[in-house]
Design a protein around this motif. Structure first.
Motif, mmCIF file in Angstrom:
data_model
loop_
_atom_site.group_PDB
_atom_site.id
_atom_site.type_symbol
_atom_site.label_atom_id
_atom_site.label_comp_id
_atom_site.label_asym_id
_atom_site.label_seq_id
_atom_site.Cartn_x
_atom_site.Cartn_y
_atom_site.Cartn_z
ATOM 1 N N VAL A 162 0.825 -1.209 0.000
ATOM 2 C CA VAL A 162 0.000 0.000 0.000
ATOM 3 C C VAL A 162 0.858 1.257 0.000
ATOM 4 C CG1 VAL A 162 -1.696 1.331 1.317
ATOM 5 C CG2 VAL A 162 -1.946 -1.141 1.109
ATOM 6 N N VAL A 163 1.934 1.260 0.785
ATOM 7 C CA VAL A 163 2.751 2.459 0.897
ATOM 8 C C VAL A 163 3.529 2.733 -0.386
ATOM 9 C CG1 VAL A 163 4.878 1.467 1.847
ATOM 10 C CG2 VAL A 163 4.175 3.739 2.546
ATOM 11 N N PHE A 164 3.930 1.675 -1.095
ATOM 12 C CA PHE A 164 4.661 1.873 -2.338
ATOM 13 C C PHE A 164 3.733 2.323 -3.473
ATOM 14 C CE2 PHE A 164 7.713 -0.969 -0.200
ATOM 15 C CZ PHE A 164 8.853 -0.200 -0.367
ATOM 16 N N ARG A 165 2.445 2.024 -3.335
ATOM 17 C CA ARG A 165 1.487 2.404 -4.364
ATOM 18 C C ARG A 165 1.432 3.921 -4.554
ATOM 19 N NH1 ARG A 165 -4.620 0.992 -3.088
ATOM 20 N NH2 ARG A 165 -3.660 -1.061 -2.831
ATOM 21 N N TYR A 166 1.679 4.643 -3.474
ATOM 22 C CA TYR A 166 1.526 6.096 -3.511
ATOM 23 C C TYR A 166 2.859 6.838 -3.610
ATOM 24 C CZ TYR A 166 -3.137 4.817 -1.970
ATOM 25 O OH TYR A 166 -4.397 4.255 -1.889
ATOM 26 N N HIS A 204 0.435 12.333 -0.489
ATOM 27 C CA HIS A 204 -0.441 11.314 0.089
ATOM 28 C C HIS A 204 0.144 10.876 1.424
ATOM 29 C CE1 HIS A 204 -2.623 7.549 0.656
ATOM 30 N NE2 HIS A 204 -3.491 7.990 -0.240
ATOM 31 N N PRO A 205 -0.695 10.697 2.455
ATOM 32 C CA PRO A 205 -0.174 10.359 3.794
ATOM 33 C C PRO A 205 0.614 9.053 3.846
ATOM 34 C CG PRO A 205 -2.575 10.119 3.698
ATOM 35 C CD PRO A 205 -2.169 10.852 2.472
ATOM 36 N N LEU A 206 0.418 8.173 2.857
ATOM 37 C CA LEU A 206 1.127 6.892 2.864
ATOM 38 C C LEU A 206 2.290 6.842 1.880
ATOM 39 C CD1 LEU A 206 -1.767 4.285 3.207
ATOM 40 C CD2 LEU A 206 -0.334 5.291 4.987
ATOM 41 N N SER A 207 2.571 7.937 1.200
ATOM 42 C CA SER A 207 3.698 7.943 0.270
ATOM 43 C C SER A 207 4.996 7.700 1.034
ATOM 44 C CB SER A 207 3.786 9.281 -0.461
ATOM 45 O OG SER A 207 4.979 9.354 -1.219
ATOM 46 N N CYS A 208 5.789 6.729 0.561
ATOM 47 C CA CYS A 208 7.021 6.395 1.290
ATOM 48 C C CYS A 208 8.060 7.503 1.212
ATOM 49 C CB CYS A 208 7.610 5.085 0.761
ATOM 50 S SG CYS A 208 8.079 5.113 -0.977
ATOM 51 N N LEU A 209 7.840 8.497 0.361
ATOM 52 C CA LEU A 209 8.766 9.630 0.246
ATOM 53 C C LEU A 209 8.106 10.950 0.637
ATOM 54 C CD1 LEU A 209 10.536 8.743 -3.139
ATOM 55 C CD2 LEU A 209 11.371 8.350 -0.820
ATOM 56 N N MET A 231 11.410 -5.447 -4.256
ATOM 57 C CA MET A 231 11.656 -6.803 -4.749
ATOM 58 C C MET A 231 10.969 -7.829 -3.863
ATOM 59 S SD MET A 231 15.303 -8.691 -5.437
ATOM 60 C CE MET A 231 15.363 -10.454 -5.842
ATOM 61 N N PHE A 232 10.987 -7.586 -2.557
ATOM 62 C CA PHE A 232 10.376 -8.476 -1.575
ATOM 63 C C PHE A 232 8.886 -8.679 -1.872
ATOM 64 C CE2 PHE A 232 8.812 -9.385 2.794
ATOM 65 C CZ PHE A 232 9.670 -10.420 3.132
ATOM 66 N N LEU A 233 8.223 -7.622 -2.329
ATOM 67 C CA LEU A 233 6.796 -7.703 -2.629
ATOM 68 C C LEU A 233 6.501 -8.661 -3.771
ATOM 69 C CD1 LEU A 233 5.708 -3.946 -2.480
ATOM 70 C CD2 LEU A 233 5.463 -5.677 -0.720
ATOM 71 N N TYR A 234 7.405 -8.711 -4.744
ATOM 72 C CA TYR A 234 7.177 -9.507 -5.938
ATOM 73 C C TYR A 234 7.879 -10.865 -5.897
ATOM 74 C CZ TYR A 234 5.310 -5.224 -7.961
ATOM 75 O OH TYR A 234 4.560 -4.099 -8.213
ATOM 76 N N ASP A 235 8.639 -11.109 -4.858
ATOM 77 C CA ASP A 235 9.434 -12.324 -4.750
ATOM 78 C C ASP A 235 8.542 -13.493 -4.307
ATOM 79 O OD1 ASP A 235 11.264 -14.321 -4.334
ATOM 80 O OD2 ASP A 235 12.590 -13.148 -3.044
ATOM 81 N N ASN A 236 8.319 -14.446 -5.211
ATOM 82 C CA ASN A 236 7.472 -15.586 -4.901
ATOM 83 C C ASN A 236 8.261 -16.819 -4.477
ATOM 84 O OD1 ASN A 236 4.955 -14.315 -5.482
ATOM 85 N ND2 ASN A 236 5.343 -14.564 -7.673
#
Length: 227
Positions: A110-114, A120-125, A171-176
């Motif tokens: 969710v945080v990377f989405r923004y 946006h309050p959840l933007s990681c930057l 990468m962790f998010l997409y690592d299956n």
């Protein structure tokens, strides 16, 4: 998941119930598919009560990231107190974040989405997560505190290592792979390489380059104050 003291007041208990219920719903149904009405109904509280403690779903996610950060600080403090070995300290600073996010990669996403929406309050930057960024970098600064480093390098490395961690988290998010093994191996390899690069970076010959990099980062307002 988090080692916190039990809530004592009725208000703390209610907030904790809403928080834990919301996280369960987010995990089961997704952030977008869950409403505050869903949260209040599942928690058995009035919708107004849910909004009193958390004005929005984003506020719940912010509270989640703060809880993760606090738990990471606790875990790393235990490791740092037990060893001066820089490799072990950096390994803890890097991998505890993965450990805590292991079963919550959807929430992490969710945080990377923004990222492209800085306000946006959840933007990681963005400004809404500035304190979390500072605390994350401070963990790396604490990990490095037993190493004798030039002052400029001590300023640069926490930001560099945090940036590396953020890239690895994507990468962790997409690592299956099982337990996200590929990402963890890459992180461990990056730590080993970092240790070698630190030795080179400390050389007086590279001081002009370090000074220039620091100046560029300060001009871009990318170098936070960690003390």
């Amino acid at each position: 998941m988090f080692k916190n003291e039990l809530p004592t007041s009725k208000g703390e208990q209610t907030r904790d119930l809403i928080f834990s219920t919301a996280l369960e719903l987010f995990r089961d149904h997704g952030f977008d598919n869950t409403t505050m009405q869903d949260v209040s109904a599942a928690a058995g509280v009035a919708k107004s009560a849910a909004y009193y403690y958390f004005p929005s779903k984003e506020a719940i996610i912010q509270a989640y990231y703060q809880a993760v950060q606090s738990e990471q600080e606790r875990l790393c403090a235990e490791v740092f107190a037990a060893t001066h070995d820089l490799r072990k300290r950096l390994h803890a600073a890097m991998h505890t974040k993965f450990d805590l996010a292991q079963n919550d990669r959807k929430l992490l996403g969710v945080v990377f989405r923004y990222t492209g929406e800085p306000h946006h309050p959840l933007s990681c930057l963005g400004p809404g997560t500035a304190e979390i960024r500072r605390r994350s970098m401070l963990i790396f600064a604490d990990a490095l505190s037993t190493e004798r480093l030039p002052k400029d390098l001590a300023e640069l490395l926490p930001l560099a290592l945090w940036s590396l961690q953020m890239g690895l988290l994507v990468m962790f998010l997409y690592d299956n792979s099982s337990q996200q093994k590929r990402t963890r191996q890459l992180a461990t390899g990056a730590i080993d390489l970092t240790l070698k690069l630190i030795t080179l970076a400390k050389l007086p010959l590279l001081k002009p380059a370090r000074t220039r990099i620091l100046a560029l980062l300060r001009d871009a307002d990318l170098l936070p104050t960690l003390n």
